[in-house]
Design an enzyme around this catalytic site. Structure first.
Site, mmCIF file in Angstrom:
data_model
loop_
_atom_site.group_PDB
_atom_site.id
_atom_site.type_symbol
_atom_site.label_atom_id
_atom_site.label_comp_id
_atom_site.label_asym_id
_atom_site.label_seq_id
_atom_site.Cartn_x
_atom_site.Cartn_y
_atom_site.Cartn_z
ATOM 1 N N ARG A 136 77.152 83.125 41.456
ATOM 2 C CA ARG A 136 76.650 81.912 42.100
ATOM 3 C C ARG A 136 77.583 80.737 41.829
ATOM 4 N NH1 ARG A 136 71.740 83.288 43.973
ATOM 5 N NH2 ARG A 136 70.406 84.572 42.634
ATOM 6 N N ASP A 183 54.910 81.410 40.960
ATOM 7 C CA ASP A 183 55.341 80.775 39.707
ATOM 8 C C ASP A 183 56.388 79.692 39.957
ATOM 9 O OD1 ASP A 183 57.468 82.420 40.294
ATOM 10 O OD2 ASP A 183 57.580 83.337 38.301
ATOM 11 N N ARG A 198 78.387 81.214 37.731
ATOM 12 C CA ARG A 198 77.769 82.139 36.762
ATOM 13 C C ARG A 198 77.341 83.408 37.488
ATOM 14 N NH1 ARG A 198 72.344 81.807 37.939
ATOM 15 N NH2 ARG A 198 71.740 83.191 36.237
ATOM 16 N N PRO A 199 77.306 84.510 36.751
ATOM 17 C CA PRO A 199 76.806 85.729 37.382
ATOM 18 C C PRO A 199 75.291 85.640 37.518
ATOM 19 C CG PRO A 199 77.315 86.136 35.060
ATOM 20 C CD PRO A 199 77.690 84.712 35.328
ATOM 21 N N SER A 200 74.761 86.020 38.691
ATOM 22 C CA SER A 200 73.312 86.039 38.868
ATOM 23 C C SER A 200 72.700 87.090 37.958
ATOM 24 C CB SER A 200 72.995 86.365 40.330
ATOM 25 O OG SER A 200 71.675 86.852 40.434
ATOM 26 N N ASP A 232 55.228 84.971 44.262
ATOM 27 C CA ASP A 232 54.276 85.296 43.196
ATOM 28 C C ASP A 232 53.715 84.043 42.538
ATOM 29 O OD1 ASP A 232 56.665 84.660 41.991
ATOM 30 O OD2 ASP A 232 56.478 86.135 40.392
ATOM 31 N N SER A 248 58.881 88.479 43.116
ATOM 32 C CA SER A 248 58.908 87.034 43.322
ATOM 33 C C SER A 248 59.325 86.631 44.739
ATOM 34 C CB SER A 248 59.837 86.438 42.272
ATOM 35 O OG SER A 248 59.851 85.047 42.335
ATOM 36 N N ALA A 279 65.460 73.621 38.642
ATOM 37 C CA ALA A 279 65.481 72.852 39.887
ATOM 38 C C ALA A 279 64.698 73.579 40.985
ATOM 39 C CB ALA A 279 66.920 72.634 40.335
ATOM 40 N N ASN A 280 64.684 74.919 40.913
ATOM 41 C CA ASN A 280 64.003 75.699 41.954
ATOM 42 C C ASN A 280 62.472 75.626 41.868
ATOM 43 O OD1 ASN A 280 63.191 77.529 39.926
ATOM 44 N ND2 ASN A 280 65.011 78.787 40.219
HETATM 45 P P1 NG1 Z 1 69.630 84.277 39.061
HETATM 46 O O1 NG1 Z 1 69.693 85.300 40.129
HETATM 47 O O2 NG1 Z 1 69.988 84.765 37.680
HETATM 48 O O3 NG1 Z 1 70.378 83.031 39.459
HETATM 49 C C1 NG1 Z 1 67.265 83.340 39.921
HETATM 50 C C2 NG1 Z 1 67.123 81.853 39.766
HETATM 51 C C3 NG1 Z 1 66.587 81.540 38.376
HETATM 52 C C4 NG1 Z 1 65.290 82.287 38.113
HETATM 53 C C5 NG1 Z 1 65.467 83.763 38.443
HETATM 54 C C6 NG1 Z 1 64.206 84.543 38.311
HETATM 55 C C7 NG1 Z 1 68.574 80.142 40.747
HETATM 56 C C8 NG1 Z 1 69.947 79.573 40.836
HETATM 57 N N1 NG1 Z 1 68.413 81.183 39.925
HETATM 58 O O4 NG1 Z 1 68.107 83.815 38.905
HETATM 59 O O5 NG1 Z 1 66.431 80.173 38.235
HETATM 60 O O6 NG1 Z 1 64.243 81.712 38.844
HETATM 61 O O7 NG1 Z 1 66.005 83.957 39.752
HETATM 62 O O8 NG1 Z 1 63.364 84.453 39.417
HETATM 63 O O9 NG1 Z 1 67.648 79.646 41.406
HETATM 64 ZN ZN ZN Z 2 58.440 83.772 41.327
#
Ligand code: NG1
Ligand code: ZN
Length: 553
Positions: A530, A289, A521-523, A287, A65, A391-392
């Site tokens: 994050r 999406d 939250r943990p990524s 990618d 991605s 939001a992204n």
């Molecule tokens: P993580 O790394 O779990 O925050 C990020 C995005 C998700 C999602 C995933 C998959 C943020 C804060 N988090 O996840 O929304 O898009 O990548 O691509 O943007």
């Molecule tokens: Zn993507």
């Protein structure tokens, strides 16, 4: 026995690199590409087993991605086109971490037995569609995936080439529903339903003077190239799509470009600048999406005005609500509506507070889920029309089967009576939206077409759209940690339950700010915690975020 030796011999070619502990996160497995061959091989096995278990076409996508070009990743699409069922994630983790070929074969044998999967046999072979993005490491990982799939008797890999993630998901879904499931069918369906929406615009699709140009940042990934193909098929009048950062110009994937960069940094991506003041711009991720829009407000600054996923969601919601209310009007001599359409909006804690307020004020039901498409998608699918967005910029609109059947019937009924031409148009628009917008996952290409059609329909400029509400200033930070799993959250990630004491400390910080909101939250994709903060001014949001980040460190 034949199965066992096949697995043992292929597995020995893909040793698990020392110290590598892959984990199936928010978006499958992701890591530096050079360590991923064993993981992708094993996910190939998993996808083949999933295809046998469901007796359906399964997808395997090789992509990372928005990550940097040296990373890669792999994820599985289920028969519906959605993400791999969560029940199988622990097995995915176990497979990926099996230390030796013997362990691996034992895990597979146990799982096949527990899930009652029938291997091999005389039956027709089940298919796994394998797609990949434009990363250079994709080709070698493709070979690993094929070997994994091929080492399960009864499954066969179909290489569908370089695709966007949503194209692959769409093709899996379509394969399990009809015979028209090629990339060409995808492009055809998008262009047909888009044209249909444009033809249904009251007073015609003429553009607002000077507002007919859209400049798209393709993140130097797969999306730009596909958009160029789509553009040829659309043969648009009054809408000029200019694709930049398509990867043809030599730029690096996701480097200073793309939806993730634009949304997080809020500065112009490369290839954009003072020449774009006043022009509608959009950015895809690597990618395709994810999709965000933006404008360049002035010649002298690199700052952008962001129109994020929340605002795309809001635009879609306004349009759909309008169509539903037209449909609900009881015209003379018409029986009116006889279906209670349940519409719902799904967001995460990252949604700007102003967007949530706006959507609620429209009278919509808004629910929050944890981060990750699988959660949003699942929640949205319980409604007749479920609109979800992160939001992204990742999101889509899901339509229920019963509602679509009702719409088709309504359309037939209205076509034979003189009354209700407006209602018929509303029904046709909703049907067109259901075909245009990807029913499997968020899709930047279909998203662009829907945004463009709705802006035309409303007669809105991007500025008018952006003014639907004003974002509260927000700030995101990430804190590198040794063990991100130490942080455990609840309530759609809005509260920390572990380690003890942190939540109280966060609350105390929030209380110092007006309109303050903050969570950690943990990524699921990086080794970080994050931090998200929101407050009534830019400085306050920044300071809330950094004081909470210190609590984590
Ligand atoms: P993580 O790394 O779990 O925050 C990020 C995005 C998700 C999602 C995933 C998959 C943020 C804060 N988090 O996840 O929304 O898009 O990548 O691509 O943007
Ligand atoms: Zn993507």
């Amino acid at each position: 026995e034949e199965q066992r030796s096949l697995l043992l011999s292929s597995a020995s070619q893909f040793p698990l690199p020392d110290g590598f502990k892959p984990s199936y996160g928010t978006a499958g497995f992701r890591a530096e590409a050079s360590v991923l061959r064993s993981t992708v091989y094993r996910v190939g096995i998993l996808a083949a087993l999933r295809a046998l278990k469901t007796q359906s076409v399964i997808g395997l996508m090789i992509t990372a991605s928005h990550n940097q070009v040296s990373d890669n990743g792999v994820k599985v699409a289920d028969p519906s086109g959605g993400m791999l069922t969560q029940d199988w994630e622990p097995f995915a983790d176990a497979l990926a971490n099996a230390p030796t070929p013997d362990h691996l074969v034992r895990l597979i044998t146990e799982f096949v037995e527990a899930e009652k999967i029938e291997l091999g046999g005389e039956k027709k072979k089940v298919e796994v569609l394998v797609g990949r993005d434009t990363r250079p490491s994709g080709l070698s990982l493709l070979e690993a995936a094929k070997l994994g799939i091929g080492s399960i008797i009864g499954a066969v890999a179909i290489d569908v080439g370089i695709l966007t993630t949503p194209q692959l998901h769409w093709m899996v879904r379509a394969s399990n529903r009809s015979t028209q499931a090629s990339e060409f069918d995808y492009l055809e369906q998008l262009s047909r339903s888009f044209r249909c929406l444009m033809d249904l615009i009251p007073g015609g699709a003429e553009s607002n003077e000077g507002d007919d140009k859209l400049a798209v940042d393709g993140a130097n990934g797969v999306g730009g190239e596909k958009l160029l193909v789509l553009k040829e098929m659309l043969n648009l009048k009054g809408l000029e799509i200019e694709v930049r950062n398509s990867g043809r110009e030599g730029g690096v994937l996701n480097e200073g470009v793309g939806a993730d960069f634009v949304q997080k940094e809020k500065v112009v991506p490369s290839g954009f600048g003072s020449q774009d003041v006043g022009i509608r711009c959009a950015s895809l991720d690597g990618d395709a999406d994810r999709l965000v829009y933006f404008t360049v407000p002035s010649k002298n600054s690199s700052k952008i005005e962001l129109v994020d996923g929340d605002k795309i969601l809001s635009l879609f919601a306004v349009f759909i609500k309008e169509q539903l209310s037209i449909l609900n009007k009881v015209a003379d001599g018409n029986t009116g509506n006889d279906y209670q359409c349940r519409i719902g909006v799904v967001q995460t804690a990252y949604a700007n507070g102003a967007s949530t307020d706006y959507l609620k004020q429209l009278g919509l039901e808004v629910v929050l889920t944890p981060t990750g498409v699988k959660y949003l998608h699942e929640k949205a699918s319980i409604y007749d029309i479920g609109i979800y967005f992160e939001a992204n910029g990742h999101g889509t609109i899901l339509f229920s089967e019963p509602f679509l059947l009702w719409l088709e019937a309504k359309n037939d009924e209205l076509s034979s009576v003189a009354q209700g031409p407006e209602q018929r148009k509303a029904a046709l628009r909703l049907l067109a939206v259901s075909k245009l917008i990807n029913q499997a996952v968020g899709d930047a290409l279909s998203g662009i077409l829907l945004v463009e059609a709705i802006l035309r329909h409303m007669g809105w400029s991007i500025h008018k759209w952006s003014e639907l509400y004003h974002d509260l200033p927000s700030k995101q930070l990430k804190v590198k940690v040794v063990d991100r799993t130490a942080v455990v959250t609840a309530n759609a990630e809005t509260e920390v339950v572990k380690p003890p004491g942190i939540q109280e400390a966060i609350k105390a910080e929030i209380a110092k700010y007006s309109k303050g909101r903050c969570f950690i939250r943990p990524s699921g994709t990086e080794d970080v915690i994050r931090v998200y903060a929101e407050a009534s001014t830019r400085d306050e949001a920044d300071s809330l975020a950094s004081s909470v980040a210190k609590l984590v460190d």
